[in-house]
Design an enzyme around this catalytic site. Structure first.
Site, PDB file in Angstrom:
ATOM      1  N   MET A 190      60.337   4.247  31.284  1.00 50.06           N
ATOM      2  CA  MET A 190      61.188   5.435  31.226  1.00 50.06           C
ATOM      3  C   MET A 190      60.793   6.485  32.265  1.00 50.06           C
ATOM      4  O   MET A 190      61.649   7.098  32.903  1.00 50.06           O
ATOM      5  CB  MET A 190      61.138   6.047  29.831  1.00 50.06           C
ATOM      6  CG  MET A 190      61.568   5.112  28.719  1.00 50.06           C
ATOM      7  SD  MET A 190      63.261   4.508  28.859  1.00 50.06           S
ATOM      8  CE  MET A 190      64.180   5.982  28.475  1.00 50.06           C
ATOM      9  N   MET A 243      59.965   8.517  20.993  1.00 48.76           N
ATOM     10  CA  MET A 243      61.180   8.345  20.207  1.00 48.76           C
ATOM     11  C   MET A 243      62.076   9.575  20.308  1.00 48.76           C
ATOM     12  O   MET A 243      63.290   9.468  20.486  1.00 48.76           O
ATOM     13  CB  MET A 243      60.820   8.071  18.743  1.00 48.76           C
ATOM     14  CG  MET A 243      62.027   7.917  17.824  1.00 48.76           C
ATOM     15  SD  MET A 243      62.920   6.378  18.069  1.00 48.76           S
ATOM     16  CE  MET A 243      61.898   5.237  17.126  1.00 48.76           C
ATOM     17  N   ASP A 244      61.476  10.757  20.206  1.00 47.18           N
ATOM     18  CA  ASP A 244      62.249  12.005  20.217  1.00 47.18           C
ATOM     19  C   ASP A 244      61.609  12.955  21.227  1.00 47.18           C
ATOM     20  O   ASP A 244      60.931  13.915  20.881  1.00 47.18           O
ATOM     21  CB  ASP A 244      62.260  12.614  18.813  1.00 47.18           C
ATOM     22  CG  ASP A 244      63.229  13.792  18.683  1.00 47.18           C
ATOM     23  OD1 ASP A 244      63.910  14.107  19.676  1.00 47.18           O
ATOM     24  OD2 ASP A 244      63.279  14.395  17.598  1.00 47.18           O
ATOM     25  N   PHE A 277      58.858   9.432  31.754  1.00 44.34           N
ATOM     26  CA  PHE A 277      58.840  10.820  31.265  1.00 44.34           C
ATOM     27  C   PHE A 277      60.174  11.526  31.499  1.00 44.34           C
ATOM     28  O   PHE A 277      60.220  12.677  31.940  1.00 44.34           O
ATOM     29  CB  PHE A 277      57.720  11.630  31.931  1.00 44.34           C
ATOM     30  CG  PHE A 277      56.320  11.240  31.556  1.00 44.34           C
ATOM     31  CD1 PHE A 277      56.053  10.402  30.487  1.00 44.34           C
ATOM     32  CD2 PHE A 277      55.247  11.723  32.293  1.00 44.34           C
ATOM     33  CE1 PHE A 277      54.754  10.056  30.147  1.00 44.34           C
ATOM     34  CE2 PHE A 277      53.941  11.388  31.970  1.00 44.34           C
ATOM     35  CZ  PHE A 277      53.692  10.548  30.902  1.00 44.34           C
ATOM     36  N   GLY A 304      54.594  -2.980  20.697  1.00 52.40           N
ATOM     37  CA  GLY A 304      55.008  -3.872  19.618  1.00 52.40           C
ATOM     38  C   GLY A 304      53.950  -4.898  19.271  1.00 52.40           C
ATOM     39  O   GLY A 304      52.757  -4.725  19.539  1.00 52.40           O
ATOM     40  N   GLY A 362      51.436  -1.538  17.955  1.00 53.43           N
ATOM     41  CA  GLY A 362      51.565  -2.823  17.280  1.00 53.43           C
ATOM     42  C   GLY A 362      51.461  -2.775  15.775  1.00 53.43           C
ATOM     43  O   GLY A 362      51.126  -3.783  15.145  1.00 53.43           O
ATOM     44  N   ASN A 409      53.894   4.437  33.595  1.00 50.80           N
ATOM     45  CA  ASN A 409      55.195   4.578  34.244  1.00 50.80           C
ATOM     46  C   ASN A 409      55.331   5.787  35.158  1.00 50.80           C
ATOM     47  O   ASN A 409      56.424   6.078  35.629  1.00 50.80           O
ATOM     48  CB  ASN A 409      56.300   4.606  33.181  1.00 50.80           C
ATOM     49  CG  ASN A 409      56.324   3.327  32.366  1.00 50.80           C
ATOM     50  OD1 ASN A 409      56.182   2.245  32.905  1.00 50.80           O
ATOM     51  ND2 ASN A 409      56.477   3.467  31.057  1.00 50.80           N
ATOM     52  N   THR A 410      54.241   6.508  35.385  1.00 55.79           N
ATOM     53  CA  THR A 410      54.216   7.599  36.351  1.00 55.79           C
ATOM     54  C   THR A 410      53.100   7.308  37.343  1.00 55.79           C
ATOM     55  O   THR A 410      51.941   7.162  36.947  1.00 55.79           O
ATOM     56  CB  THR A 410      53.967   8.959  35.662  1.00 55.79           C
ATOM     57  OG1 THR A 410      55.066   9.253  34.795  1.00 55.79           O
ATOM     58  CG2 THR A 410      53.830  10.079  36.691  1.00 55.79           C
ATOM     59  N   SER A 441      53.351  15.906  22.988  1.00 57.18           N
ATOM     60  CA  SER A 441      52.722  15.141  24.058  1.00 57.18           C
ATOM     61  C   SER A 441      53.151  15.727  25.395  1.00 57.18           C
ATOM     62  O   SER A 441      54.350  15.877  25.658  1.00 57.18           O
ATOM     63  CB  SER A 441      53.148  13.672  23.967  1.00 57.18           C
ATOM     64  OG  SER A 441      52.654  12.933  25.076  1.00 57.18           O
ATOM     65  N   ASN A 482      59.200  -0.767  28.389  1.00 58.48           N
ATOM     66  CA  ASN A 482      59.859   0.417  28.928  1.00 58.48           C
ATOM     67  C   ASN A 482      59.175   0.899  30.195  1.00 58.48           C
ATOM     68  O   ASN A 482      57.974   0.744  30.374  1.00 58.48           O
ATOM     69  CB  ASN A 482      59.905   1.535  27.879  1.00 58.48           C
ATOM     70  CG  ASN A 482      58.753   2.503  27.992  1.00 58.48           C
ATOM     71  OD1 ASN A 482      58.789   3.449  28.783  1.00 58.48           O
ATOM     72  ND2 ASN A 482      57.698   2.260  27.215  1.00 58.48           N
ATOM     73  N   LYS A 486      45.268  10.832  24.702  1.00 57.50           N
ATOM     74  CA  LYS A 486      45.840   9.501  24.474  1.00 57.50           C
ATOM     75  C   LYS A 486      45.365   8.541  25.550  1.00 57.50           C
ATOM     76  O   LYS A 486      45.490   8.822  26.748  1.00 57.50           O
ATOM     77  CB  LYS A 486      47.365   9.563  24.471  1.00 57.50           C
ATOM     78  CG  LYS A 486      48.027   8.271  24.013  1.00 57.50           C
ATOM     79  CD  LYS A 486      49.497   8.488  23.727  1.00 57.50           C
ATOM     80  CE  LYS A 486      50.140   7.252  23.110  1.00 57.50           C
ATOM     81  NZ  LYS A 486      51.549   7.509  22.725  1.00 57.50           N
ATOM     82  N   ASN A 511      48.778  13.138  27.559  1.00 52.75           N
ATOM     83  CA  ASN A 511      49.136  11.790  27.998  1.00 52.75           C
ATOM     84  C   ASN A 511      48.655  11.575  29.426  1.00 52.75           C
ATOM     85  O   ASN A 511      49.255  12.070  30.382  1.00 52.75           O
ATOM     86  CB  ASN A 511      50.649  11.597  27.898  1.00 52.75           C
ATOM     87  CG  ASN A 511      51.073  10.152  28.104  1.00 52.75           C
ATOM     88  OD1 ASN A 511      50.313   9.347  28.637  1.00 52.75           O
ATOM     89  ND2 ASN A 511      52.276   9.821  27.688  1.00 52.75           N
ATOM     90  N   ASN A 518      48.241   3.800  24.109  1.00 54.13           N
ATOM     91  CA  ASN A 518      49.534   3.819  24.783  1.00 54.13           C
ATOM     92  C   ASN A 518      50.012   2.374  24.974  1.00 54.13           C
ATOM     93  O   ASN A 518      49.407   1.436  24.451  1.00 54.13           O
ATOM     94  CB  ASN A 518      49.394   4.545  26.133  1.00 54.13           C
ATOM     95  CG  ASN A 518      50.653   5.314  26.518  1.00 54.13           C
ATOM     96  OD1 ASN A 518      51.764   4.813  26.362  1.00 54.13           O
ATOM     97  ND2 ASN A 518      50.471   6.523  27.016  1.00 54.13           N
ATOM     98  N   SER A 577      50.154   6.771  30.367  1.00 57.97           N
ATOM     99  CA  SER A 577      51.401   6.049  30.575  1.00 57.97           C
ATOM    100  C   SER A 577      51.327   5.264  31.878  1.00 57.97           C
ATOM    101  O   SER A 577      50.857   5.778  32.893  1.00 57.97           O
ATOM    102  CB  SER A 577      52.583   7.027  30.642  1.00 57.97           C
ATOM    103  OG  SER A 577      53.754   6.359  31.077  1.00 57.97           O
TER     104      SER A 577
END
Length: 360
Positions: free
Chosen positions: A124, A75-76, A126, A287, A314, A195-196, A157, A122, A234, A190, A263, A193
Site C-alpha cells: 500500500m 485496516m482503518d 502508507f 496471515g 498470523g 513498502n516505503t 501508528s 500488500n 513496531k 512504524n 509487521n 513496513s
C-alpha cells in the site's frame, strides 16, 4: 457458530467476489459501511450486547483496555470507523499508519488476497489523508487522550512520509506526533513496513536511537508535567536475533514503553501451490504464513525485555491467540485473521486468559 457459518459460508464469499475480486475496493466499501454504523446508536448498542460479552479488561503501559484484542494498523488508516470498532468487540484500535503529509501510496493494484494460504499481500505504501486530517476527525468525534470517547483506547501508528529523505525522518515523525498527541492513548512507531523505500533502515541501532530518543523527549515535553503518551515500536519479523537484541536495547535505553511484533514479512514461505503465482509480487505478506515467525519473535523479545509486547501477525484462530499470549504478549492485534475468519475469531479471542504465564 451461527455467526461463524454466516460469515464464512455466505458473507465472505460474496465479499471476495465483489468488484471482480478487487481487494482494495472491497476493503474501502466495507470500511465505509462500518463507518456508517457509527452513526446508528441503536445498531451499535445491539452489536455491543452480542460482541462485547466476553471482553475482559486489562492494563498495559498504564492504559486501561476493555479487552485484550485490538484492531491492527492498516485496516482503518484514517479513523473512519472509530465509533464502531468497540461495538464489534475490539478492546482497542490502532489507526494509521499515518504520515505528516497526505499521500496516495503506491500504484494500484497493491492489495492481493491469497485465499488458499489464508494470507494477504500488500504494498500500500502508507496511503492516508495525513496527520492533520486524522486529528481533525478525532477532534470532531470528541476524542482526547484517555477519555474513551469511542469506548476504547486509540493507538496511532505513525510513519515516514514517502518524499521525506530518511536523513530527515526524525523531524517528520515528530511533526506527526505533535499533531496527534492530544488524541492518542499510545503511539506505534512504524519503522518496519517493507513498502516505503529506506524505512526499515530506521531499525538500525543508531538511526533508531536518534528517532526514539527524540520522540520520547517530545512526548515528555508535550505532557507538560503529566505522564507522556506511551511510545511503542513496531518491528519487522525478518530481523535477525542480533538485530532484535539491538532493538530491545535501544527501546529500553531511549524510554520506549512497549514493542509491537510483528509487521508483515518479505518472506514467501508457507504459500499454497495455487497462490505461488503471486510470489514475485513485491510487498509484505500477512496471515497464516506469518503465524510461526511472529510468535517466535514475540517469544524472543519477551525473553530479553520486560517491556510489554503487543503480539500481531498470523493470529488466525483461538489457539494462535493463546499461543501468542503464552509466548509473552500482553495484548493481541488482528487484521488478516479477521478478514478470513470474521467476527467469530474476535469472540473466541476475547475468551482467552491474558494473565497465563508463558512457559518456562
Amino acid at each position: 457458530m451461527i455467526i461463524d457459518l454466516g460469515y464464512r459460508g455466505l458473507l465472505r464469499p460474496l465479499l471476495f467476489r465483489a468488484f471482480s475480486g478487487d481487494a482494495e475496493r472491497i476493503h474501502d466499501r466495507t470500511l465505509a459501511a462500518i463507518a456508517r454504523l457509527g452513526g446508528n446508536r441503536l445498531a451499535l448498542a445491539s452489536l455491543a450486547r452480542w460482541f462485547c460479552r466476553h471482553r475482559e479488561p486489562t492494563t498495559v503501559a498504564g492504559i486501561q483496555f476493555p479487552g485484550l484484542v485490538g484492531l491492527a494498523a492498516g485496516m482503518d488508516k484514517n479513523g473512519l470507523g472509530i465509533k464502531t470498532w468497540s461495538s464489534l468487540g475490539f478492546g482497542f484500535v490502532e489507526l494509521g499508519t499515518v504520515t505528516t503529509q497526505p499521500q496516495p501510496g503506491n500504484e494500484k493494484p497493491r492489495l492481493f488476497r491469497l485465499p488458499e494460504s489464508r494470507a494477504i499481500l500488500n504494498r500500500m505504501g502508507f496511503n492516508n489523508h495525513g496527520a492533520q486530517a486524522l486529528a481533525d476527525r478525532l477532534a470532531v468525534a470528541g476524542v482526547s487522550r484517555g477519555n474513551m470517547a469511542v469506548g476504547i483506547p486509540i493507538g496511532i501508528s505513525i510513519g515516514k512520509t514517502k518524499n521525506v529523505p530518511v536523513a530527515d525522518a526524525t523531524e517528520d515523525y515528530l511533526a506527526s506526533l505533535r499533531t496527534l498527541a492530544p488524541y492518542a492513548d499510545y503511539f506505534a512507531i512504524n519503522v518496519s513496513s517493507p513498502n516505503t523505500a529506506g524505512l526499515r533502515s530506521l531499525q538500525d541501532p543508531k538511526a533508531l536511537t536518534d528517532l526514539i530518543t527524540a520522540l520520547v523527549a517530545e512526548a515528555w515535553q508535550l505532557a507538560a508535567g503529566g505522564l507522556p503518551v506511551p511510545i511503542f515500536v513496531k518491528v519487522a519479523p525478518d530481523l535477525t536475533e542480533v538485530a532484535l537484541e539491538d532493538v530491545v536495547q535501544v527501546c529500553t535505553d531511549a524510554g520506549a514503553e512497549g514493542l509491537i511484533a510483528t509487521n508483515t514479512t518479505l518472506g514467501r514461505e508457507g504459500l499454497a501451490t495455487t497462490d505461488q503465482v503471486l510470489v514475485a509480487e513485491s510487498g509484505g505478506l500477512s496471515g497464516a504464513p506469518l503465524t510461526r515467525r511472529a510468535r517466535e519473535v514475540v517469544s524472543f523479545l519477551a525473553a530479553h525485555t520486560t517491556l510489554p509486547i503487543i503480539g500481531v501477525g498470523g493470529i488466525m484462530s483461538r489457539d494462535d491467540g493463546q499461543a501468542m499470549l503464552d509466548a509473552g504478549a500482553s495484548l493481541l492485534q488482528i487484521y488478516t485473521g479477521y478478514i478470513y475468519a470474521g467476527p467469530a475469531l474476535l469472540t473466541e479471542l476475547n475468551r482467552l486468559e491474558p494473565d497465563r504465564a508463558p512457559p518456562c
